[in-house]
Design an enzyme around this catalytic site. Sequence first.
Site, short mmCIF file in Angstrom:
data_model
loop_
_atom_site.label_atom_id
_atom_site.label_comp_id
_atom_site.label_asym_id
_atom_site.label_seq_id
_atom_site.Cartn_x
_atom_site.Cartn_y
_atom_site.Cartn_z
N ASP A 1 -8.01 -5.14 -0.46
CA ASP A 1 -8.45 -5.96 -1.60
C ASP A 1 -8.15 -7.44 -1.45
O ASP A 1 -8.65 -8.26 -2.22
CB ASP A 1 -7.77 -5.45 -2.88
CG ASP A 1 -8.26 -4.06 -3.23
OD1 ASP A 1 -7.45 -3.12 -3.26
OD2 ASP A 1 -9.48 -3.91 -3.40
N HIS B 1 0.85 -1.19 0.00
CA HIS B 1 0.00 0.00 0.00
C HIS B 1 0.89 1.24 0.00
O HIS B 1 1.97 1.25 0.55
CB HIS B 1 -0.89 0.02 1.25
CG HIS B 1 -2.07 0.92 1.12
ND1 HIS B 1 -2.00 2.26 1.38
CD2 HIS B 1 -3.33 0.69 0.70
CE1 HIS B 1 -3.18 2.82 1.16
NE2 HIS B 1 -4.01 1.89 0.74
#
Length: 394
Positions: free
Chosen positions: A328, A270
């Site tokens: 996700d 991320h």
Amino acid sequence: KSGVFTYDPGFMATASCRSAITYIDGDKGILLYRGYPIEQLAVQCDFLEVAYLILNGELPTRKQKDEFVSIIKSHTMVHDQLTRFYNGFRRDAHPMAVLVGVVGALSAFYHDAMDISDQYHRDISAHRLIAKLPTITAMAYKYNVGQPFMYPRNDLEYTANFMHMMFATPCERYEPNPVLVRALDRILILHADHEQNASTSTVRLAGSSGANPFACIAAGIACLWGPAHGGANEAVLNMLEEIGDVSRIGEYIKRAKSKDDPFRLMGFGHRVYKNYDPRAKLMRETCHEVLNELGLHDHKLFKLAMALEKIALEDEYFVERKLYPNVDFYSGIVQSALGIPTRLFTAIFAMARTVGWIAQWNEMISDPDQKIGRPRQLYTGTTQRDVVPIDRRG
Ligand code: SDX
């Protein structure tokens, strides 16, 4: 100092804007919507309650929530002429292609919601977008599978109504399972906003020119589609299907670490979180609940995902780079267990993030000092030179 949070001058210099909506501490894995921890909102509230919070800055009273829900329900249908857009698409069009087109086209219908200087216009466009994204998304699915569009049922709550529009047919009623509805509702909460991510920054930049809200949200949808962003949940499912078996995890971990291989572990890493994405933890718990409810304890992909996560989190490449599962990594498995096709995952992400996009767009538009966005560059091209007539070139 910005509000009660202090930032070092270096960070202040890189910040693209000031915002009071969502706070992320990437090192500590903290996510707050208007000051409330995502862990509490995801368990104690429903999506429209969180949407009200993100849009208005406070959690609604019972009366305020009932009024908000009633307003949203009054906008769940789409203009009947909009349904003709779908006939122009190929049946196998990707749902995100449909969303970009149809949401952008809303600006060709709702001329009473285009004047961004008028608060009433801003409010009604927000309500229409939040109310119609589920309808538009479900219609994209129905068109893809060759079934008739299902009208919204306003006797159902927001997420249950979406599942009705997805899975009911004129011949078969869909009776929403409360556990499954709650799971999808929680997925929407977890995706509602996330500070200045790529698609939100796209919406802000588009909005800074004075473009109408429907066009701005369509721009956000286009950006979210990318596999490095919202398209990752679809990519995670495809990756797990490709890995197929725990015995092959090592091969893919090796590929993910190789500089010569473009493959990256989808659902890992991320731009901001250098700790476990708090949404990923909640998503994994939701996954357990759904699989237990459906009696899918031995769900192959979930077991594969957990094995992959364990191996990666013990691998020094991922540990050194602080690469953890993100929102996700598990969301696709949950949605797949709910019967939602992989190609629709990012569209559902867009459905949820529409709330955050609108709130961030409104916050920017309401700033009296707001100017058109104009990022600058470091020029790396040639220095100035003169044109040579074409017959004397080469
Ligand atoms: C979302 O911004 C947001 O908030 C987005 C989002 C939201 O809610 O809006 O949270 C939603 O988009 C989540 C991210 C979904 N995308 C994916 O899961 C795709 C896989 N992830 C990667 O593509 C990647 O992690 C990014 C794009 C998310 C971040 O990429 P960066 O900025 O390059 O990550 P980084 O700077 O932390 O990378 C550091 C190192 C690099 O290697 P070195 O050059 O140091 O050797 O880690 C490597 C990267 O190559 N790396 C990975 C990796 N992610 C980073 N290596 C293998 N697999 C990965 N997934």
